[in-house]
Structures are given as C-alpha cells and as structure tokens.
Scaffold this motif. Structure first.
Motif, PDB file in Angstrom:
ATOM      1  N   GLU A  17       0.832  -1.205   0.000  1.00 18.65           N
ATOM      2  CA  GLU A  17       0.000   0.000   0.000  1.00 18.65           C
ATOM      3  C   GLU A  17       0.862   1.248   0.000  1.00 18.65           C
ATOM      4  N   PRO A  18       0.661   2.150  -0.977  1.00 19.48           N
ATOM      5  CA  PRO A  18       1.420   3.412  -0.981  1.00 19.48           C
ATOM      6  C   PRO A  18       1.171   4.201   0.301  1.00 19.48           C
ATOM      7  N   ASP A  19       2.218   4.688   0.901  1.00 18.84           N
ATOM      8  CA  ASP A  19       2.104   5.463   2.140  1.00 18.84           C
ATOM      9  C   ASP A  19       3.218   6.506   2.164  1.00 18.84           C
ATOM     10  N   PRO A  20       2.891   7.782   1.867  1.00 13.82           N
ATOM     11  CA  PRO A  20       3.920   8.834   1.837  1.00 13.82           C
ATOM     12  C   PRO A  20       4.686   8.980   3.145  1.00 13.82           C
ATOM     13  N   GLY A  21       4.123   8.489   4.249  1.00 15.59           N
ATOM     14  CA  GLY A  21       4.784   8.618   5.542  1.00 15.59           C
ATOM     15  C   GLY A  21       5.838   7.559   5.800  1.00 15.59           C
ATOM     16  N   ARG A  22       5.853   6.512   4.968  1.00 14.78           N
ATOM     17  CA  ARG A  22       6.823   5.427   5.152  1.00 14.78           C
ATOM     18  C   ARG A  22       7.902   5.480   4.070  1.00 14.78           C
ATOM     19  N   THR A  23       9.038   4.875   4.375  1.00 14.15           N
ATOM     20  CA  THR A  23      10.068   4.710   3.346  1.00 14.15           C
ATOM     21  C   THR A  23       9.539   3.745   2.287  1.00 14.15           C
ATOM     22  N   ALA A  24       9.699   4.108   1.030  1.00 14.55           N
ATOM     23  CA  ALA A  24       9.251   3.263  -0.079  1.00 14.55           C
ATOM     24  C   ALA A  24      10.461   2.790  -0.873  1.00 14.55           C
ATOM     25  N   ALA A  25      10.411   1.554  -1.326  1.00 13.50           N
ATOM     26  CA  ALA A  25      11.465   1.041  -2.197  1.00 13.50           C
ATOM     27  C   ALA A  25      11.112   1.377  -3.641  1.00 13.50           C
ATOM     28  N   VAL A  26      12.092   1.867  -4.384  1.00 11.63           N
ATOM     29  CA  VAL A  26      11.909   2.212  -5.793  1.00 11.63           C
ATOM     30  C   VAL A  26      12.832   1.323  -6.608  1.00 11.63           C
ATOM     31  N   VAL A  27      12.256   0.466  -7.432  1.00 13.52           N
ATOM     32  CA  VAL A  27      13.032  -0.477  -8.234  1.00 13.52           C
ATOM     33  C   VAL A  27      13.364   0.154  -9.585  1.00 13.52           C
TER      34      VAL A  27
END
Length: 255
Positions: A17-27
């Motif tokens: 789930e996209p969450d701007p508040g969390r770190t996201a991995a970008v492949v």
C-alpha cells in the motif's frame, strides 16, 4: 497503472500500500527489461517497504524519451517520478542500468525526498580499459561504417550498414530502436566512479560471482569508493544474481 511525468505516460506497479509517511522502495530496472522481470525482488522488498516498480522511458510499456537521453536525464526523470508519487523517503534498488541511475540519484541529493538506502545489483557504471583486441575491433567498425555510409554503398549495397551493425553490435544494440541505440552508446561509454564518494546513503552491493556484463571487479571498485558500502557475492550467479539464486538473495536482502 499509469502516471504521466513530463508528458510521458509511465507504466508502473505498486507492491503493498502506498504510504507517503513510510520509506518506499523504488526499483530501477536494467537495460531493455520490464516490470515482470523484477517480480521476485519487488515482492521481497515489499516485506519491508511499500515498493514501486516502473518501466523507464523506452523500456517495457513506457514510450521512448523525446530524444536520446543521457543517464543524467534519466536520473532527473526518476526524480520527477518519485516526486509525482509524493514519496518523501526512498530506498533505491537498481539493477545494471538502473544501478547507475541509483548512483546518480544518491549523489544528487534531491531536496524533495531523502535517499535512505541504496541496493546495487550487478550495477553498471565502471568503464574498464579496452584491450588491444577491443580497440582494434572498434577502430575496424568505425572505418567500415564510414565506408558503408558513402553514396556508392548506400546505392549499390544498401543492406551493408545493417549487416555491419549486426556483426559488430551487441545483442542489446541490435535489438534496440534507432533512438535507444543512441541512448545505449551514451550509457556504455559513461563512467560514474567520480560520483561514488558523494553517495552518502548506506549502500549494499549484491553481485553475481560470474557476472560478465558488469564483472565482480567493478563491484570491488565501487565498494572501495563508497563512503558506506558493503559487498555480498552470490557464488555461481551471473548478471541476474537475484534470479540465479533467489533463496540466498532473499537472505542477503533481509540481513
């Protein structure tokens, strides 16, 4: 899903789930690949982070760039994509060509988001000194290309140039469109080792022991130049180490 960035509709998939508040991995994908190739590492990353995989311009289902971009232009585009998704903290995962983009992004320090971690997988970016045989082959190609581009050959032997490219060009070069061939030439001749000391995020390098496209020696150069880098080698694996030994790869990624 599709997101328009700079007039280009980008094909992308989110794992989790996209969450701007969390770190996201970008492949960041390798040359001439597409989203399905990265299903395994994306799912492994998604155990820790919301993860986005997308087709770069000219790859997969995303249209080509308007001109033959440099890797710097590709990195700028990735920055715009990350910003358009509203991500503020990212972990960059890059394979081959995508690894080079991750290095550029790590050194760039875009104020719109923080690069908290980088994972380089058989990354491109180190250009090795050509052997005498390679130099001779390159010179021979240039001489023959100039000859076959003359009016005489274009009229009496129009297929000569195409046959020359097929003989001397790599599989990636021969399978690419004319525009993407120009991009590839710029990419393979660009060395980014001078950028590595400016990459301050902790960086994990995962490499196939038998990688011939981006040899293990390149990984060791990168590790030596990164301020906070560590190298893990997968025995017997090649350029797609994450597919050659997924079990070991997952263990390294989760360590």
């Amino acid at each position: 899903m599709t997101l328009e960035v700079g007039g280009i509709p980008v094909n992308y998939t989110f794992y989790g789930e996209p969450d701007p508040g969390r770190t996201a991995a970008v492949v960041l994908e390798g040359w001439n690949t597409s989203i399905p190739v990265y299903d395994f590492p994306a799912k492994a990353l998604a155990e820790k982070y919301p993860t986005v995989v997308f087709d770069l311009p000219g790859f997969g289902l995303t249209p080509e760039p308007p001109e033959a971009w440099t890797t710097e232009q590709y990195a700028d585009f990735v920055s715009e994509f990350i910003a358009a998704l509203g991500l503020k903290k990212v972990a960059l995962w890059g394979h081959s060509f995508g690894g080079k983009l991750a290095i550029r992004l790590g050194a760039k320090n875009d104020p719109r988001f923080d690069v908290e971690k980088i994972i380089l997988n058989d990354a491109a970016g180190i250009v090795s000194e050509k052997t005498l045989k390679q130099k001779y082959r390159a010179k021979k190609y240039k001489v023959l290309r100039r000859l076959f581009e003359t009016k005489f050959f274009r009229y009496f032997y129009p297929e000569a140039l195409g046959e020359l490219r097929a003989r001397f060009g790599s599989a990636d070069y021969n399978s690419a469109t004319p525009l993407m061939r120009q991009v590839l030439v710029k990419h393979v001749n660009e060395d980014v080792r001078d950028l590595l000391p400016g990459v301050t995020a902790p960086t994990l390098l995962i490499w196939g022991e038998n990688d011939t496209a981006t040899p293990l020696a390149n990984a060791k150069i990168m590790e030596s130049l990164l301020p906070d880098g560590g190298l893990a080698v997968i025995p017997g694996a090649g350029h797609y180490a994450f597919l050659d030994d997924p079990e070991l790869y997952r263990a390294i990624l989760g360590a």
